[in-house]
Design a protein around this motif. Structure first.
Motif, PDB file in Angstrom:
ATOM      1  N   THR A 103       0.834  -1.205   0.000  1.00  0.00           N
ATOM      2  CA  THR A 103       0.000   0.000   0.000  1.00  0.00           C
ATOM      3  C   THR A 103       0.868   1.254   0.000  1.00  0.00           C
ATOM      4  O   THR A 103       1.806   1.371   0.795  1.00  0.00           O
ATOM      5  CB  THR A 103      -0.922   0.020   1.229  1.00  0.00           C
ATOM      6  OG1 THR A 103      -1.866  -1.060   1.129  1.00  0.00           O
ATOM      7  CG2 THR A 103      -1.687   1.328   1.343  1.00  0.00           C
ATOM      8  N   ASN A 123      -4.054   2.380  -4.898  1.00  0.00           N
ATOM      9  CA  ASN A 123      -4.346   1.655  -3.662  1.00  0.00           C
ATOM     10  C   ASN A 123      -5.688   0.940  -3.745  1.00  0.00           C
ATOM     11  O   ASN A 123      -5.817  -0.216  -3.316  1.00  0.00           O
ATOM     12  CB  ASN A 123      -4.349   2.611  -2.470  1.00  0.00           C
ATOM     13  CG  ASN A 123      -2.956   2.916  -1.954  1.00  0.00           C
ATOM     14  OD1 ASN A 123      -2.014   2.163  -2.185  1.00  0.00           O
ATOM     15  ND2 ASN A 123      -2.802   4.028  -1.258  1.00  0.00           N
ATOM     16  N   TRP A 127      -6.134  -2.975  -3.253  1.00  0.00           N
ATOM     17  CA  TRP A 127      -6.980  -3.493  -2.183  1.00  0.00           C
ATOM     18  C   TRP A 127      -8.035  -4.457  -2.704  1.00  0.00           C
ATOM     19  O   TRP A 127      -8.386  -5.430  -2.024  1.00  0.00           O
ATOM     20  CB  TRP A 127      -7.622  -2.336  -1.429  1.00  0.00           C
ATOM     21  CG  TRP A 127      -6.643  -1.543  -0.610  1.00  0.00           C
ATOM     22  CD1 TRP A 127      -5.296  -1.777  -0.480  1.00  0.00           C
ATOM     23  CD2 TRP A 127      -6.911  -0.388   0.184  1.00  0.00           C
ATOM     24  NE1 TRP A 127      -4.722  -0.838   0.347  1.00  0.00           N
ATOM     25  CE2 TRP A 127      -5.684   0.029   0.763  1.00  0.00           C
ATOM     26  CE3 TRP A 127      -8.063   0.349   0.447  1.00  0.00           C
ATOM     27  CZ2 TRP A 127      -5.598   1.138   1.612  1.00  0.00           C
ATOM     28  CZ3 TRP A 127      -7.977   1.458   1.279  1.00  0.00           C
ATOM     29  CH2 TRP A 127      -6.758   1.847   1.867  1.00  0.00           C
ATOM     30  N   TYR A 184      -3.292  11.862  -1.288  1.00  0.00           N
ATOM     31  CA  TYR A 184      -3.238  10.764  -2.252  1.00  0.00           C
ATOM     32  C   TYR A 184      -3.867  11.178  -3.584  1.00  0.00           C
ATOM     33  O   TYR A 184      -3.344  10.879  -4.654  1.00  0.00           O
ATOM     34  CB  TYR A 184      -3.975   9.535  -1.698  1.00  0.00           C
ATOM     35  CG  TYR A 184      -3.310   8.928  -0.497  1.00  0.00           C
ATOM     36  CD1 TYR A 184      -2.271   8.009  -0.631  1.00  0.00           C
ATOM     37  CD2 TYR A 184      -3.720   9.276   0.800  1.00  0.00           C
ATOM     38  CE1 TYR A 184      -1.662   7.444   0.475  1.00  0.00           C
ATOM     39  CE2 TYR A 184      -3.109   8.715   1.910  1.00  0.00           C
ATOM     40  CZ  TYR A 184      -2.082   7.807   1.752  1.00  0.00           C
ATOM     41  OH  TYR A 184      -1.478   7.261   2.856  1.00  0.00           O
TER      42      TYR A 184
END
Length: 223
Positions: A103, A123, A127, A184
């Motif tokens: 991550t 991410n 995930w 992010y």
């Protein structure tokens, strides 16, 4: 008729074997829901309008957690209260997505970990794979479905990512947000963010931070 009854019984048994899954927040629930598809739907422990940083589970939510096989959550950096609740359910499997070594982890302006990592499409895509892998381990009979659903969702994220990048490419203005949680997103799309009024997680804006931003504005660094 006998064959139909047998088929229905077999279908009910298959559905009963699908893991019961709880999640911490709606973005994670959305990822799990895409992986599970028609096999089931995850629960969401955060109340609508609730603060994930101060999450405390009600008795009904603890019962739901205790009846589940898997908790998929960002991790204790986002919901420290859920870590205590999770530890109270000994047989509960836990998938803390933010803790996975692959991550992407970014810091806040104050240096603390920024757990809002789902805002990076890379991410979110990672995930989906982790969720499919864990569900496949718990429920191997439906592993192919989990993997296929994750791949479909990853393709959708890639298409959405490209579309958002195209739309945001012309933006050149520097801007400030209230909460320093969007690093992010702004980093991924190369946006000109000066950060947040609050330099940490759910912290109120400090005088020093406001003075710093005011100085940047006066110097023309923030349009």
């Amino acid at each position: 008729m006998r064959a139909l009854v047998l088929l229905l019984a077999m279908s009910s048994s298959a559905l009963a074997d699908v893991p019961q899954v709880q999640t911490d927040i709606p973005p994670v629930a959305a990822l799990v829901a895409q992986v599970m598809g028609d096999l089931g739907a995850p629960g969401v422990l955060l109340d609508k309008g609730g603060d994930e940083h101060d999450m405390q589970l009600r008795p009904s939510q603890m019962r739901a957690l205790s009846a589940s096989q898997l908790l998929v959550w960002v991790g204790p950096d986002l919901t420290p209260g859920l870590d205590t609740a999770r530890a109270a359910v000994p047989d509960l499997q836990s998938l803390a997505l933010f803790d996975d070594p692959a991550t992407l982890r970014l810091p806040y302006a104050d240096g603390a970990p920024n757990p809002h990592a789902w805002l990076a499409p890379t991410n979110a895509s990672l995930w989906l794979g982790l969720i499919a892998q864990r569900l496949s381990a718990i429920d191997p009979e439906n592993a192919a479905t989990y993997v296929a659903n994750a791949a479909t969702a990853q393709a959708q994220i890639a298409a959405m990512d490209a579309d958002i990048a195209r739309q945001l490419a012309p933006l050149t203005q520097t801007f400030v947000t209230y909460h320093d949680a969007y690093g992010y997103f702004t980093d991924h799309y190369h946006l000109h963010s000066a950060g947040g009024l609050a330099a940490g997680d759910a912290a109120p804006p400090g005088a020093a931070r406001l003075s710093e931003l005011r100085a940047q504005a006066e110097a023309g660094q923030i349009a």
